[in-house]
Design an enzyme around this catalytic site. Structure first.
Site, PDB file in Angstrom:
ATOM      1  N   TRP A 320      -3.296   3.819  -1.597  1.00  0.00           N
ATOM      2  CA  TRP A 320      -3.129   3.948  -0.143  1.00  0.00           C
ATOM      3  C   TRP A 320      -3.032   2.578   0.509  1.00  0.00           C
ATOM      4  O   TRP A 320      -2.282   2.399   1.474  1.00  0.00           O
ATOM      5  CB  TRP A 320      -4.312   4.722   0.438  1.00  0.00           C
ATOM      6  CG  TRP A 320      -4.280   4.868   1.937  1.00  0.00           C
ATOM      7  CD1 TRP A 320      -3.694   5.865   2.650  1.00  0.00           C
ATOM      8  CD2 TRP A 320      -4.877   3.993   2.907  1.00  0.00           C
ATOM      9  NE1 TRP A 320      -3.876   5.664   3.995  1.00  0.00           N
ATOM     10  CE2 TRP A 320      -4.595   4.518   4.180  1.00  0.00           C
ATOM     11  CE3 TRP A 320      -5.609   2.801   2.823  1.00  0.00           C
ATOM     12  CZ2 TRP A 320      -5.028   3.906   5.352  1.00  0.00           C
ATOM     13  CZ3 TRP A 320      -6.037   2.191   3.989  1.00  0.00           C
ATOM     14  CH2 TRP A 320      -5.747   2.739   5.240  1.00  0.00           C
ATOM     15  N   HIS A 321      -3.764   1.609  -0.015  1.00  0.00           N
ATOM     16  CA  HIS A 321      -3.790   0.287   0.607  1.00  0.00           C
ATOM     17  C   HIS A 321      -2.505  -0.495   0.391  1.00  0.00           C
ATOM     18  O   HIS A 321      -2.205  -1.399   1.186  1.00  0.00           O
ATOM     19  CB  HIS A 321      -4.983  -0.521   0.085  1.00  0.00           C
ATOM     20  CG  HIS A 321      -6.269  -0.181   0.753  1.00  0.00           C
ATOM     21  ND1 HIS A 321      -7.066   0.864   0.342  1.00  0.00           N
ATOM     22  CD2 HIS A 321      -6.899  -0.734   1.817  1.00  0.00           C
ATOM     23  CE1 HIS A 321      -8.136   0.924   1.123  1.00  0.00           C
ATOM     24  NE2 HIS A 321      -8.059  -0.026   2.024  1.00  0.00           N
ATOM     25  N   GLY A 322      -1.757  -0.200  -0.632  1.00  0.00           N
ATOM     26  CA  GLY A 322      -0.534  -0.959  -0.814  1.00  0.00           C
ATOM     27  C   GLY A 322       0.230  -0.579  -2.067  1.00  0.00           C
ATOM     28  O   GLY A 322      -0.360  -0.103  -3.049  1.00  0.00           O
ATOM     29  N   PHE A 464      -1.105  -2.258   5.924  1.00  0.00           N
ATOM     30  CA  PHE A 464      -1.330  -0.971   5.282  1.00  0.00           C
ATOM     31  C   PHE A 464      -0.916   0.201   6.148  1.00  0.00           C
ATOM     32  O   PHE A 464      -1.029   1.328   5.733  1.00  0.00           O
ATOM     33  CB  PHE A 464      -2.810  -0.841   4.892  1.00  0.00           C
ATOM     34  CG  PHE A 464      -3.327  -2.070   4.189  1.00  0.00           C
ATOM     35  CD1 PHE A 464      -2.684  -2.545   3.067  1.00  0.00           C
ATOM     36  CD2 PHE A 464      -4.425  -2.757   4.679  1.00  0.00           C
ATOM     37  CE1 PHE A 464      -3.141  -3.692   2.435  1.00  0.00           C
ATOM     38  CE2 PHE A 464      -4.890  -3.905   4.044  1.00  0.00           C
ATOM     39  CZ  PHE A 464      -4.241  -4.365   2.919  1.00  0.00           C
TER      40      PHE A 464
END
Length: 464
Positions: A320-322, A464
């Site tokens: 999800w963060h990257g 993000f």
């Protein structure tokens, strides 16, 4: 447009608040929708259409779920459609190039790289709208029939770009009716100013120290002391950057009549990795727990299924963060530590002194920040190797950093604990009333002076 910009502070925000409070209550959601779309479109107007598409998808699917509630299979079908649409939207813009580049390494596969810029805040608002449809199906939230009110919820500018992730059920009543008294306005303004000072005066300064350590690595001059100094600097930068943004969002929400949930609770005071994640980015942690971990079965079904569920959740948390392998590794790194704490270290931790547990937790967390910050795995490996003895222990550059940034590091450590708020609570009411406006004006003046004079002003979570 970012909160810590002169344009926002002295043009957009005063004008928006003036119009908001001059507008009759029945028209305020429309004003918020228009002002928030303008705020979002300031940097990339073409992606306003993506925002409107997301609103349309989940607004209509919420109505469909409610309409066919008595036909459970059909209602679940519409929930599934909403989830798929949201994930496809997020996946296309955020993950296509990553997947295409990696799949194209397979024989006979040649997928094009599109090079699309990432729409700001897409990871936040897709999760936010997706949870709405799920909550309507679960009957945890009422369906919203007014498209303007729903649009205002999705685009609400205080939390639009970088959270906290606000669930519809927490603001459903306020969307229909809310009041703002002088105490709410004052408390919101204080919270906003405190967050601004945290971001501009502390996070930005910590970021400059981190950049100095990265420069030393690039030139081959990084030492063990410099490596750990860099990890500390980045860890404090991301904490004061993101918690400062969350403070500003919560404060702005309070000024507008909304009460957002807290997003941070002094996470660096934790005595375990599990506790750290109950205190850090709490809106994201609770989202994954409520909408992924529990539906997978949570800790029910034995140790093997619990381990599987934790690994799935933390793989998704990292991804999800990257769209990069280092984020996946970072997520699985923390998933592994949580599994170890639950099944291996639990009895040991209960007998370990609190100070030792805090040191252990901080060591795990700050090594994790190294994985998080350095997207190139080769660079990351070399940096962490130096931290664990793969270089000289100390250099003259470290002495210079200690003299230059030592006072800052002390402030960062103290500011990340509950010491300041606890001391503030011990002040008599009269002292608080006198000091509050003084500190607000001082914080605003110093932050403004920094913004006028400085050029280093990133918001890390905008990525993000």
């Amino acid at each position: 447009m970012v909160f810590s910009s002169l344009t926002f502070l002295f043009a957009y925000l005063p004008l928006t608040l003036a119009l908001y409070f001059l507008t009759p209550p029945r028209g305020r959601n429309f004003l918020l929708l228009a002002a928030s779309l303008f705020f979002y479109g300031w940097g990339e107007p073409v992606y306003v259409s993506i925002m409107l598409l997301s609103i349309l998808i989940d607004y209509t699917h919420g109505l469909l779920v409610e309409r066919f509630r008595q036909r459970d299979r059909l209602a679940r079908w519409f929930v599934g459609q909403s989830v798929v649409f949201n994930l496809l939207l997020l996946g296309f813009f955020k993950y296509w190039d990553f997947l295409a580049a990696n799949l194209s390494r397979l024989p006979g596969v040649d997928l094009p790289l599109l090079g699309l810029p990432l729409p700001l805040g897409i990871s936040f608002f897709t999760f936010q709208t997706m949870s709405y449809t799920i909550d309507v199906y679960r009957q945890d939230a009422p369906v919203q029939r007014n498209p303007v009110d729903f649009g205002a919820f999705v685009t609400l500018f205080p939390q639009l770009i970088a959270g906290p992730i606000v669930k519809y059920k927490t603001v459903a009543e306020a969307l229909v009716k809310r009041t703002v008294g002088s105490a709410d306005f004052a408390e919101g303004a204080c919270r906003f100013t405190a967050g601004l000072a945290k971001k501009v005066l502390l996070a930005n300064a910590a970021g400059e120290l981190w950049e100095s350590c990265l420069g030393a690595q690039a030139s081959g001059a990084l030492t063990v002391a410099g490596g750990w100094t860099g990890l500390l600097a980045f860890g404090f930068q991301i904490y004061f950057d993101f918690s400062g943004y969350s403070d500003m969002a919560i404060g702005l929400g309070r000024i507008l009549g909304f009460r957002f949930d807290e997003n941070f609770d002094h996470p660096y005071c934790s005595t375990s990795v599990g506790e750290f994640w109950r205190r850090w980015h709490m809106s994201l942690t609770s989202w994954f727990r409520e909408y992924l971990y529990f539906p997978l079965g949570g800790s029910r079904g034995g140790a093997v299924r619990t381990v599987r569920n934790l690994l799935v959740v933390w793989f998704c948390t990292g991804f999800w963060h990257g769209a990069s392998w280092n984020f996946i590794l970072w997520g699985l790194y923390f998933g592994l530590w949580l599994i170890l704490e639950r099944f291996v270290f639990r009895d040991v931790l209960t007998r370990t002194p609190a100070l030792v547990k805090r040191v252990y937790t901080l060591a795990v967390v700050f090594v994790g920040w190294g994985i998080f910050a350095l997207e190139d795995l080769g660079t990351c490996g070399r940096y962490l190797a130096v931290c664990f003895g793969g270089g000289a222990g100390w250099s003259a550059l470290d002495s210079y950093r200690l003299r230059s940034f030592g006072p800052l590091l002390v402030l960062l450590v103290l500011g990340s604990t509950a010491l300041v708020p606890n001391l503030w609570k011990k002040l008599p009411d009269r002292g608080q009333k006198v000091l509050t406006p003084v500190l607000m004006v001082l914080g605003l003046l110093l932050s403004t002076a920094y913004l006028v004079d400085g050029s280093y002003n990133p918001f890390l979570y905008f990525r993000f």
